[in-house]
Design an enzyme around this catalytic site. Sequence first.
Site, mmCIF file in Angstrom:
data_model
loop_
_atom_site.group_PDB
_atom_site.id
_atom_site.type_symbol
_atom_site.label_atom_id
_atom_site.label_comp_id
_atom_site.label_asym_id
_atom_site.label_seq_id
_atom_site.Cartn_x
_atom_site.Cartn_y
_atom_site.Cartn_z
ATOM 1 N N ARG A 7 -56.464 -28.807 -21.364
ATOM 2 C CA ARG A 7 -56.603 -29.373 -20.015
ATOM 3 C C ARG A 7 -57.423 -28.409 -19.142
ATOM 4 N NH1 ARG A 7 -55.033 -27.489 -14.579
ATOM 5 N NH2 ARG A 7 -54.785 -29.335 -13.289
ATOM 6 N N VAL A 8 -58.429 -28.948 -18.476
ATOM 7 C CA VAL A 8 -59.188 -28.144 -17.511
ATOM 8 C C VAL A 8 -58.944 -28.752 -16.142
ATOM 9 C CG1 VAL A 8 -61.480 -27.366 -16.801
ATOM 10 C CG2 VAL A 8 -60.931 -27.547 -19.238
ATOM 11 N N GLY A 9 -58.610 -27.924 -15.177
ATOM 12 C CA GLY A 9 -58.337 -28.411 -13.825
ATOM 13 C C GLY A 9 -59.568 -28.345 -12.945
ATOM 14 N N ASP A 10 -59.322 -28.316 -11.659
ATOM 15 C CA ASP A 10 -60.409 -28.283 -10.675
ATOM 16 C C ASP A 10 -61.103 -26.929 -10.587
ATOM 17 O OD1 ASP A 10 -57.773 -27.408 -9.619
ATOM 18 O OD2 ASP A 10 -58.953 -26.874 -7.848
ATOM 19 N N THR A 60 -52.460 -20.360 -7.759
ATOM 20 C CA THR A 60 -53.875 -20.073 -7.976
ATOM 21 C C THR A 60 -54.373 -19.131 -6.884
ATOM 22 O OG1 THR A 60 -54.318 -22.156 -9.056
ATOM 23 C CG2 THR A 60 -56.117 -21.261 -7.776
ATOM 24 N N THR A 117 -56.941 -24.902 -3.868
ATOM 25 C CA THR A 117 -55.744 -24.704 -4.701
ATOM 26 C C THR A 117 -54.842 -25.922 -4.517
ATOM 27 O OG1 THR A 117 -53.691 -23.448 -4.924
ATOM 28 C CG2 THR A 117 -54.764 -23.320 -2.779
ATOM 29 N N GLY A 118 -54.087 -26.232 -5.559
ATOM 30 C CA GLY A 118 -53.176 -27.372 -5.458
ATOM 31 C C GLY A 118 -53.299 -28.262 -6.672
ATOM 32 N N HIS A 119 -53.039 -29.543 -6.514
ATOM 33 C CA HIS A 119 -53.049 -30.454 -7.660
ATOM 34 C C HIS A 119 -54.480 -30.651 -8.162
ATOM 35 C CE1 HIS A 119 -52.648 -34.453 -9.703
ATOM 36 N NE2 HIS A 119 -51.769 -33.689 -10.322
ATOM 37 N N GLY A 120 -54.765 -30.028 -9.302
ATOM 38 C CA GLY A 120 -56.140 -29.931 -9.785
ATOM 39 C C GLY A 120 -56.817 -31.258 -10.026
HETATM 40 N N1 LIG Z 1 -51.890 -24.002 -8.477
HETATM 41 C C1 LIG Z 1 -53.093 -24.491 -8.552
HETATM 42 O O1 LIG Z 1 -53.825 -24.398 -7.605
HETATM 43 C C2 LIG Z 1 -53.500 -25.136 -9.845
HETATM 44 C C3 LIG Z 1 -54.936 -25.466 -10.039
HETATM 45 N N2 LIG Z 1 -55.551 -26.103 -8.891
HETATM 46 C C4 LIG Z 1 -55.053 -26.381 -11.232
HETATM 47 O O2 LIG Z 1 -54.743 -27.544 -11.099
HETATM 48 O O3 LIG Z 1 -55.380 -25.909 -12.274
#
Ligand SMILES: NC(=O)C[C@H](N)C(=O)O
Length: 316
Positions: A205-208, A177, A228-231
Amino acid sequence: MFLGTTMIDPVILVHGGAGDIPEWRVPLKLHGVRKAARAGYNILSKVECSALDAVEAAVKIMEDDEAFNAGKGSVLTIKGTIEMDAIIMEGKNLNTGAVAGLSNVSNPVSVARLVMDSTPHIFLAGPGANAFAREKGVPYVPDDELITDFAREALDDFIHGKGEATSELGQESKHGTVGAVAIDRYGHLACATSTGGMTGKLPGRVGDTPLVGAGGYCDDAEGASSATGHGESIAKVCLCHHIIGLMQSGLDPKEATELALTNMKNRTGGTAGAITLSNKGQVGIHFNSKRMAWAYVRGGEVHSGINPDEDDIELL
Ligand SMILES: NC(=O)C[C@H](N)C(=O)O
């Protein structure tokens, strides 16, 4: 308020995604974040500069660069399709624009900006977001042109691997991201974040990333942050809003970013990274994933890194 005088040194800080980035991808990521930070700073250097224009420009550069999981190079859903999410926010007035489930566009961040600038809403999703992009004349790009071999391979590995969508482990970690935070010379802040999400995610699916306070937040009263990371983990703790809240209670951006990420990991088990700027231009960068590419420009220097405690300095 446009004061017409220099108040502080402008700063732009960008990230190119947190994750278990393999060694051979490191130079590509570093090249991309430095290029984006320089482009954003170029805008901040102009007299009629705006932090908002700078973060949009920096994120567009990374969306166009297939080394990153955003725009071209976005990761794929379990059905092999692209669904991109993005947010942009202005600290002066808390104006926000966001999109989710977007396809067929190169620069989701600019569609988010259009939502902010030309609708009474803050967030458009799915078919409505796509129709809005078309109505606004955003060029149609076949998804085939946005899908890279890396994204296809990552999905293939995912399908034949452990079967759980991740944002920072395994195959998806080849990508990241992207995000940017900036402060202009008038003291105005902005943030923007853009992503393809997670390899193997369910359609819909919608993330963060497009959620205000989770994937990005900014307020001129305090600072700006992009995650960024685990949404799912980031969204559960409203990570960026949490960081700004910790700054409000007296922490500097470095302390606030680190503490919020530690709290998130303790409560959810997820890993992530974030970049933060205070309204005085102080920088905070932290990640509890293995790596996160980042770069910032202030004065005549470009700082960058990807491993913990790294800070390479080049002249602008
Ligand atoms: N690589 C990412 O940061 C993914 C993003 N945060 C999501 O979960 O959609």
